[in-house]
Design a protein around this motif. Structure first.
Motif, PDB file in Angstrom:
ATOM      1  N   TYR A   1       0.839  -1.192   0.000  1.00  0.00           N
ATOM      2  CA  TYR A   1       0.000   0.000   0.000  1.00  0.00           C
ATOM      3  C   TYR A   1       0.877   1.248   0.000  1.00  0.00           C
ATOM      4  O   TYR A   1       1.722   1.432   0.890  1.00  0.00           O
TER       5      TYR A   1
ATOM      6  N   ASP B   1      -5.775   1.548   5.534  1.00  0.00           N
ATOM      7  CA  ASP B   1      -6.166   2.667   4.684  1.00  0.00           C
ATOM      8  C   ASP B   1      -6.062   3.949   5.519  1.00  0.00           C
ATOM      9  O   ASP B   1      -6.876   4.190   6.409  1.00  0.00           O
ATOM     10  N   THR B   2      -5.057   4.784   5.226  1.00  0.00           N
ATOM     11  CA  THR B   2      -4.804   5.970   6.041  1.00  0.00           C
ATOM     12  C   THR B   2      -5.867   7.051   5.876  1.00  0.00           C
ATOM     13  O   THR B   2      -6.046   7.887   6.756  1.00  0.00           O
TER      14      THR B   2
ATOM     15  N   GLU C   1      -1.973   6.804  -2.042  1.00  0.00           N
ATOM     16  CA  GLU C   1      -3.216   6.139  -1.645  1.00  0.00           C
ATOM     17  C   GLU C   1      -3.642   5.103  -2.671  1.00  0.00           C
ATOM     18  O   GLU C   1      -4.756   5.121  -3.193  1.00  0.00           O
TER      19      GLU C   1
ATOM     20  N   SER D   1       0.997   4.778   0.836  1.00  0.00           N
ATOM     21  CA  SER D   1       0.209   5.673   1.685  1.00  0.00           C
ATOM     22  C   SER D   1       0.278   7.126   1.221  1.00  0.00           C
ATOM     23  O   SER D   1      -0.536   7.947   1.645  1.00  0.00           O
TER      24      SER D   1
END
Length: 267
Positions: free
Chosen positions: A16, A254-255, A21, A18
């Protein structure tokens, strides 16, 4: 459902990003065919990329996101969102077996767990930091999963036992509760910075899906986290986990939405 999606496959490398995204997916294997395609998931759809150069086709154990470089790291290769670039200046190491990668966000270091020790990337060389665990050999765990706990600055590795790496040596922990896995089945783990716990999803010795949390001292089983059917290439939150038939999934935090998400590739 998304308009496009990767073909069914076993064990793709996934990580992922970040900053951008995006989930990045590379390669894998299906029906003895080695794959070398690159995909990104933006939260709504899959987009395939066609870079001129790319890593070797097939199964790659782990892929991570380097927050300092803001790039995806896959062995000697780096993905910037458009192209793969091989870091040819990396010197060969003595890392044995199937390496497991973790990125230490506090120290901005790539950590690699191998059959013969713990390595850290220093410049262009992987340096062995520990060959033994208090005079005991490296834990022999089947496809162990590692997560970096940025709250406690610890790397946790587990598979029917729990070990912690504190940047100097491995120590086996003795929590009151220990999740029991089925030998030969994958498990999926990620650190949740919102609640400061590690989420671990797996098929248990009871042949049921289970989700547990590690709070730094003990494992706690979460109730109602078995989840509905999730066929094909799909995205669902940890509160609605995939069914018992999922294989070689990937779990990340998922930030933006502050949720743990699990991706399942169905053969």
């Amino acid at each position: 459902s998304p308009d496009n999606s990767p073909s069914p496959r076993n064990n793709p490398a996934m990580a992922y990003d970040s900053v951008r995204e995006r989930i990045v997916l590379f390669g894998g294997e299906y029906d003895s065919i080695q794959l070398d395609d690159t995909w990104e998931w933006d939260g709504e759809n899959w987009v395939e990329f066609y870079p001129e150069v790319k890593p070797t086709a097939g199964i790659h154990p782990d892929m991570v996101f380097d927050t300092k470089k803001e790039k995806i790291i896959l062995s000697r290769w780096e993905w910037d969102g458009t192209n793969w670039e091989e870091q040819t200046e990396y010197e060969p190491s003595e890392c044995g077996g199937s390496p497991r990668l973790v990125y230490n966000t506090n120290r901005e270091k790539l950590v690699v767990s191998c059959d013969n020790g713990i390595f850290e990337l220093e410049g262009n060389l992987l340096v062995n930091k520990a060959i033994t665990i208090n005079s005991i050999s490296i834990p022999d765990l089947y496809v162990p999963k590692m997560s970096y706990d940025s709250l406690r600055n610890e790397m946790i590795m587990s598979y029917n036992s729990t070990w912690v790496w504190n940047e100097s040596f491995w120590s086996q922990l003795s929590p009151d509760n220990v999740p029991e896995f089925i030998y030969g089945h994958e498990s999926f783990t990620v650190f949740n910075p919102v609640n400061g716990k590690i989420n671990h999803f797996f098929k248990s010795s009871e042949s049921t899906n289970e989700t547990w949390e590690w709070d730094g001292n003990n494992w706690i089983k979460l109730k109602g986290a078995e989840g509905p059917d999730c066929q094909g290439s799909c995205i669902c939150t940890v509160s609605t986990c995939p069914d018992n038939e999922k294989s070689w999934a990937f779990m990340f935090f998922d930030t933006i939405n502050e949720k743990v998400v699990l991706f399942g590739m169905d053969q």
